[in-house]
Design a protein around this motif. Structure first.
Motif, mmCIF file in Angstrom:
data_model
loop_
_atom_site.group_PDB
_atom_site.id
_atom_site.type_symbol
_atom_site.label_atom_id
_atom_site.label_comp_id
_atom_site.label_asym_id
_atom_site.label_seq_id
_atom_site.Cartn_x
_atom_site.Cartn_y
_atom_site.Cartn_z
ATOM 1 N N SER A 128 0.841 -1.188 0.000
ATOM 2 C CA SER A 128 0.000 0.000 0.000
ATOM 3 C C SER A 128 0.874 1.234 0.000
ATOM 4 N N ILE A 129 0.341 2.316 -0.571
ATOM 5 C CA ILE A 129 1.140 3.533 -0.662
ATOM 6 C C ILE A 129 0.759 4.529 0.421
ATOM 7 N N THR A 130 -0.031 4.101 1.369
ATOM 8 C CA THR A 130 -0.461 5.012 2.419
ATOM 9 C C THR A 130 0.727 5.488 3.250
ATOM 10 N N ARG B 127 2.088 6.436 6.653
ATOM 11 C CA ARG B 127 1.623 6.160 8.010
ATOM 12 C C ARG B 127 1.786 7.420 8.858
ATOM 13 N N PRO C 243 0.101 10.204 11.243
ATOM 14 C CA PRO C 243 1.244 10.811 11.925
ATOM 15 C C PRO C 243 2.027 9.841 12.796
ATOM 16 N N ASP C 244 1.642 8.561 12.794
ATOM 17 C CA ASP C 244 2.252 7.662 13.772
ATOM 18 C C ASP C 244 3.712 7.373 13.475
ATOM 19 N N PHE D 12 5.056 10.720 16.965
ATOM 20 C CA PHE D 12 3.851 11.495 17.231
ATOM 21 C C PHE D 12 3.898 11.928 18.693
#
Ligand code: SF4
Ligand code: SF4
Lengths: 344, 178, 189
Positions: free
Chosen positions: C34-36, C38, C40-41, C168
């Motif tokens: 997936s290109i998400t 991550r 603000p974690d 974060f």
């Protein structure tokens, strides 16, 4: 004295089994909603639920809490009686179907010397019963749509009734084909007839098996009103169809019914075409049959979700054309073919 | 046990049937008609005829009532149509019902309405579907075929009627969307 | 010719080829990474240098403010969100003896067009790469000179256009995502 005890035990066993099946079905939609979003996410190269629990596994519970705490709205001028009844009407048939569905044959309970069957009843009209009862779920949609006193909901209800009528015929024809191949209306017998190896499965009953399977799957998608046939709850044109006005737990009941309908179609396609709990080939390992059953069902559930995020929704007239002008003639010809093959 | 269930189903069926005719709303009537038909199906099960029960649910409840509801939902039935219930036929209808009850009761109590079970005992009825199938396709094949033909004629008639209506209108050949 | 084409189409329909093609594409995506981000974690996007984010007021190498309070930026601003009040100061705070007493920008009205930095004769005001501008009351939308004089976490020299590891940080009055500029990677989109 002796027979009395066995009758009591028998009854107790049925109650326990019914309880277990109901509970499993109640809980089933929780992982399924998570899975559906996860698969949706990954197919769209996203992650899906991520923040509630590791990999978002607690998301369904969060949703459940939200749904329980939501305000239960009764729309203005709605028909209170049917509005409240409709979610139940759509949920009860979905559960009732499982009275006739076999999950496996029987096994010996360790400890007491008793056989336990992995089904509630082996009806000799099992297929008919399932088709009849699963068809009743549509009343929830129709009455819910009518009772909400909303135009969108009413149109959703109308569409669902028309879709139901059109596709239940195809679904029943496909079941007739399977009944002809197995020579029995009982689901246990249908599975037994496919025992042995992969090649005895109905899907490999060439050339009619694959055609029946295609008809059955298309009918099944429409029957459980999943994309590409989810016209009753078409977000694009009907805001959300028959459950537009529902909120909170009533809405959750509709969702529950829809997910269980999807599981039902998966289970039926496994039982009718993919040999139920039979292993695909002889494996010397002691793998319990229920493993094969659950595995195959899981695969079909994945197919349902996979298709959902692949295909767009059909138009209403296309839906009717596919149902009446393609599926039904194909089924009729196929019944003839199957008949000839059974004679020959 | 069986008697108890029979009475439950029978009473529910009768109550539902009464509600069907006394409801002021067509949808509510339809709902109670569904309840009534389901109870009748349950009674079929008690009569050792699960095939008939399943067919009853499948065809009457599953298909006919859905179509019926479809029609009712599309039609715009005003409230006024339901205001007058008996359409000033209450006296003749009451007389007819009373007469029917008397005749039925008389026949029941004089034993004219019972039929000996014949060859169909419990064991034979366990293969319910087979028994019905054999009966329909051997002994009753002629009436069965006649009925099929009748249905076919009705079907063709419906198609012809619709086609003729379509032909009259100017631009009726567009598909009707919902 | 035409007939052959039609038969071909029919065979394609019967074998559900288009359907299978679509399914195989989605299956491919399903198993691909997936290109998400991550955010603000774990990760944070560090923009390119051309990015126009929060304003920053620069100093020269001796630590003197470059701004000479000429008010050109506030004149150039299409939304009139910069307020400059000049004053005289010859203590060497600025590069000239005219410095800004007040230099504030209303971020709610700013449209990040960058006209202010174009207008500035001394290259004092620049639009930086800070983009986490949300805050908890309306007053903090107006950023004062004192705050803008602090150098931003991403230095001007840093190339940008990468995804950096981030942590974060949640405090009572604010949240912040702190990027680790040493630990970055390019992300294909
Ligand atoms: S930031 Fe630049 S343009 Fe604005 S007042 Fe200062 S020197 Fe002038
Ligand atoms: S970026 Fe544009 S709108 Fe924002 S302060 Fe500068 S000139 Fe004004």
């Amino acid at each position: 004295m002796m027979p009395d005890i066995s009758i009591i035990l028998e009854t107790l066993l049925i109650v326990v089994k019914a309880f277990i099946v109901t509970m499993v079905l109640f809980v089933m939609p929780l992982p399924l909603t998570w899975l559906e979003r996860k698969i949706a996410g990954h197919i769209q190269v996203r992650l899906g639920p991520w923040r509630v629990g590791p990999h978002g596994v607690l998301q369904p519970f969060a949703d459940m809490i939200k749904l329980i705490l939501k305000e239960d709205i009764l729309p203005y001028k709605a028909d209170r009686f049917l509005f409240v009844l409709a979610p139940v009407l759509s949920m009860v048939p979905a559960f009732a179907v499982y009275a006739a569905i076999p999950f496996g044959e029987s096994f010996k309970i360790p400890g007491i010397e008793r056989e336990m069957t992995l089904y509630l009843t082996d009806m000799n009209v099992g297929v008919l019963y399932i088709l009849a009862v699963s068809g009743l779920g549509v009343y929830g949609m129709i009455f819910g749509g009518w009772a909400s006193n909303s135009k969108y909901a009413l149109l959703g209800g109308l569409r669902s009734s028309a879709q139901m009528i059109s596709y239940e015929i195809a679904l029943s024809f496909a079941s007739i084909g399977v009944v002809m191949m197995a020579n029995s209306l009982s689901l246990v017998d249908i599975v037994k007839a496919q025992g042995g190896s992969l090649l005895n499965w109905n899907i490999f009953y060439l050339p009619v098996g694959p055609i029946w399977f295609a008809v059955f799957m298309i009918g099944g998608f429409a029957e459980s009103s999943r994309i590409p046939f989810d016209l009753p709850e078409d977000e694009g044109t009907l805001s959300s169809g028959f459950h537009t006005e529902y909120s909170g737990m009533k809405f959750a009941f509709f969702m529950l019914a829809e997910y269980i309908a999807m599981v039902t179609i998966s289970v039926l396609s496994v039982i009718m075409f993919f040999g139920g709990w039979n292993a695909p080939f002889n494996i010397p390992l002691p793998i319990p049959p229920i493993f094969w059953f659950v595995g195959k069902v899981a695969f079909f559930i994945y197919v349902f979700m996979w298709v959902r995020f692949t295909l767009p929704r059909y138009r209403y007239d296309q839906l009717m054309n596919i149902g009446w002008k393609i599926l039904i003639p194909v089924s009729l010809v196929n019944i003839l073919l199957t008949g000839f093959m059974r004679i020959g | 046990m069986e008697q108890l269930f029979f009475y439950i189903f029978a009473i529910t069926a009768v109550v539902a049937a009464i509600l069907v005719v006394s409801m002021r709303n067509a949808i509510h009537s339809a709902f109670f008609l569904i309840v009534c038909l389901l109870q009748v199906a349950a009674i079929f099960v008690l009569l050792r005829s699960p095939f008939l029960a399943a067919v009853q649910v499948f065809i009457y409840v599953g298909a006919v009532m859905v179509l019926f509801l479809f029609a009712v939902l599309v039609l715009d039935v005003g409230k006024e149509a339901f205001r007058e219930h008996m359409h000033s036929q209450s006296v003749p209808s009451l007389v007819m019902v009373a007469a029917l009850l008397v005749i039925m009761g008389f026949m029941m109590f004089s034993g004219k309405l019972t039929v000996p079970p014949g060859a169909y005992n419990e064991a034979a009825l366990a293969k319910n579907t087979e028994v019905i199938g054999r009966a329909v396709y051997t002994k009753f094949v002629f009436p069965f075929e006649v009925v099929s033909l009748l249905l076919l004629i009705a079907l063709i008639g419906a198609v012809v009627l619709v086609m003729r209506e379509r032909g009259k209108g100017a631009d009726r050949n567009k598909p009707e969307d919902i | 010719m035409g007939d052959g084409f039609k038969i071909f189409e029919l065979v394609k329909k019967v074998l559900f080829t288009d359907f299978v093609k679509g399914l195989s594409i989605t299956l491919g995506y399903n198993v691909s990474r997936s290109i998400t981000h991550r955010y603000p974690d774990e990760e944070k996007w560090i923009p390119y240098r051309r990015f126009r984010g929060l304003h920053t007021l620069n100093k020269d190498e001796h630590g003197r403010e470059l701004c000479v309070a000429c008010e050109l930026c506030s004149k150039a601003c299409p939304t009139q969100c910069i307020t400059v009040i000049p004053m005289e100061d010859d203590t060497g705070r600025g590069i000239a003896d005219r410095v800004a007493k007040v230099w504030k920008v209303d971020l709610v009205r700013c449209l990040f067009c960058g006209y202010c930095e174009d207008a500035c004769p001394t290259r004092a005001v620049r639009l930086g790469r800070e983009y986490e501008l949300a805050c908890i009351d309306s007053r903090c939308n107006v950023r004062q000179r004192e705050e803008l004089l602090h150098p931003q976490p991403t230095p001007e020299a840093f190339e940008g256009g990468v995804v950096a590891r981030a942590t974060f940080i949640r405090k009572k009055r604010s949240i912040k995502v702190k990027a680790d500029l040493m630990n970055t990677k390019k992300r294909s989109i």
